[in-house]
Design a protein around this motif. Structure first.
Motif, mmCIF file in Angstrom:
data_model
loop_
_atom_site.group_PDB
_atom_site.id
_atom_site.type_symbol
_atom_site.label_atom_id
_atom_site.label_comp_id
_atom_site.label_asym_id
_atom_site.label_seq_id
_atom_site.Cartn_x
_atom_site.Cartn_y
_atom_site.Cartn_z
ATOM 1 N N GLU A 119 -5.493 18.073 -9.767
ATOM 2 C CA GLU A 119 -5.118 18.890 -8.719
ATOM 3 C C GLU A 119 -6.159 18.834 -7.660
ATOM 4 O OE1 GLU A 119 -1.985 19.502 -8.148
ATOM 5 O OE2 GLU A 119 -1.058 19.307 -10.067
ATOM 6 N N PRO A 120 -6.100 18.596 -6.428
ATOM 7 C CA PRO A 120 -4.868 18.223 -5.774
ATOM 8 C C PRO A 120 -4.792 16.628 -5.973
ATOM 9 C CG PRO A 120 -6.265 18.316 -4.114
ATOM 10 C CD PRO A 120 -7.103 18.970 -5.362
ATOM 11 N N PRO A 121 -3.322 16.155 -6.253
ATOM 12 C CA PRO A 121 -3.122 14.889 -6.634
ATOM 13 C C PRO A 121 -3.500 13.869 -5.455
ATOM 14 C CG PRO A 121 -0.907 15.768 -5.947
ATOM 15 C CD PRO A 121 -2.151 16.845 -6.116
ATOM 16 N N SER A 122 -4.160 12.784 -5.785
ATOM 17 C CA SER A 122 -4.610 11.848 -4.513
ATOM 18 C C SER A 122 -4.613 10.403 -5.106
ATOM 19 C CB SER A 122 -5.871 12.247 -4.037
ATOM 20 O OG SER A 122 -7.003 11.942 -5.093
ATOM 21 N N ILE A 123 -4.933 9.525 -4.188
ATOM 22 C CA ILE A 123 -5.005 8.123 -4.702
ATOM 23 C C ILE A 123 -5.849 7.499 -3.723
ATOM 24 C CG2 ILE A 123 -2.997 7.289 -3.449
ATOM 25 C CD1 ILE A 123 -2.556 4.779 -5.053
ATOM 26 N N THR A 124 -6.663 6.636 -4.101
ATOM 27 C CA THR A 124 -7.611 5.715 -3.252
ATOM 28 C C THR A 124 -7.400 4.521 -3.166
ATOM 29 O OG1 THR A 124 -9.572 7.301 -3.941
ATOM 30 C CG2 THR A 124 -10.211 5.128 -2.790
ATOM 31 N N GLN A 125 -7.143 3.966 -2.032
ATOM 32 C CA GLN A 125 -6.812 2.545 -1.791
ATOM 33 C C GLN A 125 -8.020 1.872 -1.000
ATOM 34 O OE1 GLN A 125 -3.013 3.661 -0.189
ATOM 35 N NE2 GLN A 125 -1.910 2.449 -1.689
ATOM 36 N N PHE A 126 -7.771 0.853 -0.713
ATOM 37 C CA PHE A 126 -8.906 0.041 0.093
ATOM 38 C C PHE A 126 -8.336 -0.605 1.316
ATOM 39 C CE2 PHE A 126 -10.473 0.865 -3.792
ATOM 40 C CZ PHE A 126 -12.045 1.108 -3.742
ATOM 41 N N ALA B 220 0.818 -1.200 0.222
ATOM 42 C CA ALA B 220 0.043 -0.001 -0.023
ATOM 43 C C ALA B 220 0.985 1.455 0.022
ATOM 44 C CB ALA B 220 -0.990 -0.004 1.310
ATOM 45 N N ALA B 221 1.932 1.101 0.884
ATOM 46 C CA ALA B 221 2.968 2.372 0.766
ATOM 47 C C ALA B 221 3.415 2.667 -0.528
ATOM 48 C CB ALA B 221 3.910 2.168 1.843
ATOM 49 N N LEU B 222 3.874 1.571 -1.237
ATOM 50 C CA LEU B 222 4.762 1.570 -2.601
ATOM 51 C C LEU B 222 3.374 2.071 -3.554
ATOM 52 C CD1 LEU B 222 6.648 -1.809 -2.773
ATOM 53 C CD2 LEU B 222 7.483 0.531 -2.252
ATOM 54 N N GLY B 223 2.365 1.653 -3.394
ATOM 55 C CA GLY B 223 1.084 2.358 -4.255
ATOM 56 C C GLY B 223 1.217 3.840 -4.341
ATOM 57 N N ARG B 224 1.387 4.506 -2.910
ATOM 58 C CA ARG B 224 1.273 5.651 -2.774
ATOM 59 C C ARG B 224 2.524 6.470 -3.375
ATOM 60 N NH1 ARG B 224 -1.126 3.617 2.030
ATOM 61 N NH2 ARG B 224 1.052 4.032 3.201
ATOM 62 N N MET B 225 3.707 5.784 -3.182
ATOM 63 C CA MET B 225 4.996 6.187 -3.848
ATOM 64 C C MET B 225 4.692 6.331 -5.204
ATOM 65 S SD MET B 225 8.587 4.729 -3.533
ATOM 66 C CE MET B 225 8.788 4.422 -1.686
ATOM 67 N N ALA B 226 4.361 5.185 -6.050
ATOM 68 C CA ALA B 226 4.179 5.017 -7.239
ATOM 69 C C ALA B 226 3.148 6.049 -7.899
ATOM 70 C CB ALA B 226 3.609 3.729 -7.636
ATOM 71 N N ARG C 21 -9.859 -3.327 4.897
ATOM 72 C CA ARG C 21 -10.989 -3.809 5.497
ATOM 73 C C ARG C 21 -11.398 -2.957 6.886
ATOM 74 N NH1 ARG C 21 -13.093 -8.095 3.364
ATOM 75 N NH2 ARG C 21 -11.414 -9.481 2.005
ATOM 76 N N ASP C 22 -12.559 -2.833 7.030
ATOM 77 C CA ASP C 22 -13.162 -1.916 8.267
ATOM 78 C C ASP C 22 -13.314 -2.862 9.422
ATOM 79 O OD1 ASP C 22 -15.631 -3.254 7.730
ATOM 80 O OD2 ASP C 22 -16.170 -1.295 6.934
ATOM 81 N N GLY C 23 -13.700 -2.383 10.444
ATOM 82 C CA GLY C 23 -14.008 -3.170 11.689
ATOM 83 C C GLY C 23 -14.905 -4.301 11.329
ATOM 84 N N TYR C 24 -15.964 -4.440 10.357
ATOM 85 C CA TYR C 24 -16.883 -5.538 10.126
ATOM 86 C C TYR C 24 -16.334 -6.425 9.002
ATOM 87 C CZ TYR C 24 -19.544 -2.086 12.690
ATOM 88 O OH TYR C 24 -20.061 -1.122 13.630
ATOM 89 N N GLY C 25 -15.249 -6.209 8.548
ATOM 90 C CA GLY C 25 -14.528 -7.237 7.470
ATOM 91 C C GLY C 25 -15.054 -6.530 6.180
ATOM 92 N N HIS C 26 -15.488 -5.473 5.940
ATOM 93 C CA HIS C 26 -16.031 -4.990 4.765
ATOM 94 C C HIS C 26 -14.786 -3.968 4.269
ATOM 95 C CE1 HIS C 26 -19.860 -6.447 5.164
ATOM 96 N NE2 HIS C 26 -19.867 -5.834 6.371
ATOM 97 N N TYR C 27 -14.626 -4.071 2.816
ATOM 98 C CA TYR C 27 -13.404 -2.967 2.088
ATOM 99 C C TYR C 27 -14.266 -1.709 2.263
ATOM 100 C CZ TYR C 27 -10.397 -6.668 0.010
ATOM 101 O OH TYR C 27 -9.427 -7.528 -0.331
ATOM 102 N N ALA C 28 -13.195 -0.795 2.827
ATOM 103 C CA ALA C 28 -13.615 0.528 2.716
ATOM 104 C C ALA C 28 -12.748 1.297 2.234
ATOM 105 C CB ALA C 28 -13.725 0.991 4.181
#
Length: 319
Positions: free
Chosen positions: A271-278, A248-254, A280-287
């Motif tokens: 602009e502004p540059p951003s990246i969305t990653q996923f 995940a950290a490498l994804g932000r670097m990339a 799991r939350d406290g219920y086991g779902h992807y957030a």
């Protein structure tokens, strides 16, 4: 590689062993050398890296000052670095009128204000087994060829269980394809994102410094544009061992690397540059988790108020 790049590669690529201490001493003359370690929470390794550079300085006279730039550490990085013999500066205390930002590019930029070297060598503080050739190899082309202004280190980067060259994942998956597409003159650079490199102050103070992990590739591209390919050299430093980040950290670097290259190539970028990653939350779902990328650039240091006042020799040359 096309013939001009192949010719550059053969002419401008050397090995650390090509630069023995006696040869460097013979060419150092009045050139002042600063070694800078950018550091963020590196108390486990920074002392070894500083110690290596200090021993090299004492034994050879090739290094005139060792500076650690603390990027807001919450551990004992500053104390360990000082005990090992470095001069330590916190990012917030350097050029306070300009404010303070997170990220590696910020402390590299601010290091120009608190160092005095005609040549500045940057060495990462997270190296597990630091060796003197990380410094001496980078100094070789700069001390012997006045036309060289930026020297990039290249090396094997072993990743546990994945082979000797598997550590440069963002380089191979992102940086190299982008350089091939947009800046083919730079395809001969083995480690465009490597953290060990050196430059002449006259170059470093004339280029902007990109925030975050975009700083190295931005510097490489800007040097090409400002000085041309012959001003760049690279040295094979052998083997580099350091800590590795998760995917995940490498994804932000990339994402940062991609944004910087596209922007310098003239492409439209959000602009502004951003990246969305996923995650799991406290219920086991992807957030979804959206990260803003720290890529705001600092201007060339030569134009920053107060910089030349602290470097009277440079002020005389500029005027």
């Amino acid at each position: 590689m096309k013939l001009p790049v192949q010719a550059w590669f053969e002419r401008s690529t050397t090995r650390a062993r090509d630069w023995p201490i006696d040869r460097l001493r013979a060419h150092k003359a009045g050139t002042r050398v600063s070694v800078v370690l950018p550091a963020l929470d590196e108390e486990a390794t920074v002392g070894r890296v500083v110690g290596m550079v200090r021993r090299l300085a004492e034994a050879t006279g090739l290094v005139d000052e060792v500076v650690v730039m603390d990027s807001g550490s919450t551990d004992a990085t500053a104390e360990v670095a000082a005990a090992a013999g470095a001069v330590v500066h916190h990012r917030d205390e350097v050029l306070p009128a300009t404010g303070s930002r997170p990220g590696k590019g910020e402390v590299l930029w601010k290091s120009l204000a608190v160092t005095t070297g005609d040549v500045v060598v940057f060495v990462d503080a997270d190296l597990v087994d630091p060796q003197p050739q990380l410094v001496t190899g980078l100094l070789g082309p700069l001390l012997t060829d006045p036309g060289v202004e930026l020297v990039k280190g290249c090396y094997d980067r072993p990743l546990a269980g994945a082979g000797s060259t598997s550590g440069g994942r963002v380089t191979e998956l992102v940086a190299r394809p982008l350089l091939s597409a947009f800046f083919p003159e730079l395809v001969g650079v083995v480690q465009p994102l490597g953290g060990e490199y050196a430059g002449r102050r006259r170059l470093l103070e004339a280029v902007p410094f990109c925030g975050g992990y975009g700083v190295e590739i931005a510097l490489l591209i800007d040097t090409l544009r400002l000085r041309g390919l012959p001003a760049i050299a690279q040295v094979d430093l052998g083997r580099r061992q350091h800590s590795h980040q998760d995917t995940a950290a490498l994804g932000r670097m990339a994402a940062q690397i991609s944004h910087v290259v596209h922007r310098r190539a003239g492409a439209e970028v959000p602009e502004p540059p951003s990246i969305t990653q996923f995650a799991r939350d406290g219920y086991g779902h992807y957030a979804p988790v959206t990260h803003l990328l720290e890529l705001e650039e600092r201007p060339p240091m030569i134009g920053v108020e107060g910089y030349l006042a602290g470097h009277p020799q440079r002020a005389a040359k500029v005027s």
